[in-house]
Scaffold this active site. Structure first.
Site, PDB file in Angstrom:
ATOM      1  N   HIS A   1       1.896  28.234 -85.890  1.00  0.00           N
ATOM      2  CA  HIS A   1       2.585  29.279 -85.127  1.00  0.00           C
ATOM      3  C   HIS A   1       3.990  29.432 -85.689  1.00  0.00           C
ATOM      4  O   HIS A   1       4.499  28.549 -86.375  1.00  0.00           O
ATOM      5  CB  HIS A   1       2.628  28.911 -83.639  1.00  0.00           C
ATOM      6  CG  HIS A   1       1.337  29.214 -82.933  1.00  0.00           C
ATOM      7  ND1 HIS A   1       1.245  30.112 -81.899  1.00  0.00           N
ATOM      8  CD2 HIS A   1       0.078  28.752 -83.126  1.00  0.00           C
ATOM      9  CE1 HIS A   1       0.001  30.186 -81.473  1.00  0.00           C
ATOM     10  NE2 HIS A   1      -0.741  29.366 -82.198  1.00  0.00           N
TER      11      HIS A   1
ATOM     12  N   CYS B   1       0.046  30.563 -76.781  1.00  0.00           N
ATOM     13  CA  CYS B   1      -0.823  29.811 -75.891  1.00  0.00           C
ATOM     14  C   CYS B   1      -0.336  30.015 -74.471  1.00  0.00           C
ATOM     15  O   CYS B   1       0.820  29.730 -74.160  1.00  0.00           O
ATOM     16  CB  CYS B   1      -0.808  28.329 -76.235  1.00  0.00           C
ATOM     17  SG  CYS B   1      -1.738  27.341 -75.060  1.00  0.00           S
TER      18      CYS B   1
ATOM     19  N   ASN C   1       1.353  33.554 -83.754  1.00  0.00           N
ATOM     20  CA  ASN C   1       0.863  32.873 -84.947  1.00  0.00           C
ATOM     21  C   ASN C   1       1.686  33.365 -86.128  1.00  0.00           C
ATOM     22  O   ASN C   1       2.435  34.328 -86.007  1.00  0.00           O
ATOM     23  CB  ASN C   1      -0.604  33.256 -85.214  1.00  0.00           C
ATOM     24  CG  ASN C   1      -1.537  32.746 -84.144  1.00  0.00           C
ATOM     25  OD1 ASN C   1      -1.815  33.428 -83.178  1.00  0.00           O
ATOM     26  ND2 ASN C   1      -2.012  31.539 -84.319  1.00  0.00           N
TER      27      ASN C   1
ATOM     28  N   ARG D   1      -8.593  36.504 -81.055  1.00  0.00           N
ATOM     29  CA  ARG D   1      -8.725  35.424 -80.069  1.00  0.00           C
ATOM     30  C   ARG D   1      -7.327  34.944 -79.618  1.00  0.00           C
ATOM     31  O   ARG D   1      -6.913  35.183 -78.484  1.00  0.00           O
ATOM     32  CB  ARG D   1      -9.541  34.251 -80.674  1.00  0.00           C
ATOM     33  CG  ARG D   1     -10.030  33.238 -79.643  1.00  0.00           C
ATOM     34  CD  ARG D   1      -9.000  32.207 -79.254  1.00  0.00           C
ATOM     35  NE  ARG D   1      -8.515  31.427 -80.396  1.00  0.00           N
ATOM     36  CZ  ARG D   1      -7.487  30.594 -80.324  1.00  0.00           C
ATOM     37  NH1 ARG D   1      -6.821  30.423 -79.187  1.00  0.00           N
ATOM     38  NH2 ARG D   1      -7.076  29.936 -81.390  1.00  0.00           N
ATOM     39  N   ASP D   2      -6.608  34.327 -80.523  1.00  0.00           N
ATOM     40  CA  ASP D   2      -5.329  33.717 -80.153  1.00  0.00           C
ATOM     41  C   ASP D   2      -4.315  34.784 -79.737  1.00  0.00           C
ATOM     42  O   ASP D   2      -3.538  34.594 -78.790  1.00  0.00           O
ATOM     43  CB  ASP D   2      -4.791  32.913 -81.342  1.00  0.00           C
ATOM     44  CG  ASP D   2      -3.854  31.800 -80.933  1.00  0.00           C
ATOM     45  OD1 ASP D   2      -3.373  31.821 -79.786  1.00  0.00           O
ATOM     46  OD2 ASP D   2      -3.580  30.920 -81.757  1.00  0.00           O
TER      47      ASP D   2
ATOM     48  N   HIS E   1      -3.556  25.496 -88.468  1.00  0.00           N
ATOM     49  CA  HIS E   1      -3.339  26.621 -87.544  1.00  0.00           C
ATOM     50  C   HIS E   1      -1.875  26.555 -87.139  1.00  0.00           C
ATOM     51  O   HIS E   1      -1.471  25.694 -86.369  1.00  0.00           O
ATOM     52  CB  HIS E   1      -4.272  26.434 -86.343  1.00  0.00           C
ATOM     53  CG  HIS E   1      -4.102  27.452 -85.258  1.00  0.00           C
ATOM     54  ND1 HIS E   1      -4.885  28.578 -85.172  1.00  0.00           N
ATOM     55  CD2 HIS E   1      -3.253  27.501 -84.198  1.00  0.00           C
ATOM     56  CE1 HIS E   1      -4.527  29.273 -84.104  1.00  0.00           C
ATOM     57  NE2 HIS E   1      -3.536  28.651 -83.492  1.00  0.00           N
TER      58      HIS E   1
END
Ligand code: ZN
Length: 307
Positions: free
Chosen positions: A213, A244, A253, A14-15, A211
């Site tokens: 990064h 993002c 991440n 996803r990210d 979460h």
């Protein structure tokens, strides 16, 4: 399955994928997710239920999620921006949904095109929907506090706002909240302070995940602080893919492979076989030619660049 100490939650599909231009094939995504699950990764965020126009990279999320739900023992998570997304996620059978709420309203408008008030409305609607489901079909509902440590648009983010918004998400029906360092601004002292401030209001059990990064190289330093504070779920992305698209400059991440190496070395059980995990990189590398895969651990375990 033997008990684990720390849940490593893979968010790369996803990210990672949402922040790169290349579109990974559905087959490669499925192969990636299956291989990582077979390496022992127990939770994977497989996509985002957003309109395909907005994120063509994740247009096949429903198919990928349905496939992932057929993998025994895997917790399948997905991001949902609104009620519609939640409906589609439930239809696909996912076990956990996360709705991102940007503490920075500027980021919220850029990311979801919604004010805070509008996001809260969606949370209420999703809670109402979840309450109509039988308990065994109800996915977990996480509120992700994006830009909790700083925002590319607004700069500093007030800690009291993070706390207030965490409380609000819990009041509106989320099962838990997660602190997200969307743009990679967090430092260890700030992370420790914020975990304590939020937990003092929502309780320890309601904040179990972070979460992080690695934009400025502090990802693992921050992770250690999170572990010391008793956080038990750490998001990470294979090869450090991610970022993002609405936070210019944010990239990556924390690297799943490096995280698992560190946790192993610290004697913390993750249930993940590091050798098998490192081999999963080959699937991603083959499917995304030219894309940079980060991480220090692979160089020691498998010299893939002998020259
Ligand atoms: Zn992220």
């Amino acid at each position: 399955m033997s008990a684990i100490d720390i849940l490593v939650s893979e968010v790369g599909p996803r990210d990672g994928l949402q922040n790169i231009k290349a579109i990974m094939s559905t087959e490669a995504k499925k192969a990636w997710i299956r291989a990582e699950a077979e390496a022992g990764v127990a939770e994977i965020e497989v996509g985002s239920f957003v309109p395909p126009k907005l994120l063509p990279q994740l247009a096949d999320t429903a198919e990928v999620a349905e496939y992932a739900c057929g993998i025994p023992g895997l917790t399948v998570a997905a991001l949902v921006p609104n009620l519609k997304g939640a409906e589609n996620a439930i239809k696909a059978g996912v076990h956990k949904i996360t709705l991102p709420l940007s503490v920075s309203e500027t980021h919220s408008l850029a990311n979801l095109n919604k004010t805070h008030a509008q996001v809260y409305e969606e949370v209420q609607k999703i809670t109402a929907l979840l309450n109509t489901l039988p308990p065994d079909q109800r996915p977990g509902f996480e509120g992700g506090l994006s830009t909790a440590f700083g925002c590319t648009f607004e700069g500093e983010v007030a800690e009291k706002n993070v706390v207030k918004m965490a409380v609000k998400l819990m009041e509106l029906g989320c099962d838990e909240v997660c602190l997200s360092d969307t743009a990679g601004y967090a430092n260890p002292a700030q992370l420790r302070r914020l975990i304590r401030l939020v937990r003092a209001e929502v309780g320890d059990d309601s904040l179990a995940a972070v979460h992080l990064h690695n934009t400025r190289g502090l990802g693992l330093a921050n992770t250690v602080v999170a572990l010391e504070e008793g956080i038990t779920t750490i998001d990470a992305s294979l090869g450090g893919l991610g970022g993002c698209p609405f936070a210019p400059g944010a990239s990556g991440n924390i690297v799943t492979e490096d995280l698992v190496f560190m946790l192993d070395a610290m004697g913390l059980k993750t249930g993940i076989d590091l050798d098998k995990l490192l081999k999963v990189r080959d699937i991603v590398i083959a499917a995304l030619p030219g894309e940079i895969m980060h991480g220090f651990t692979p160089a020691f375990f498998k010299p893939s660049h002998p020259q």
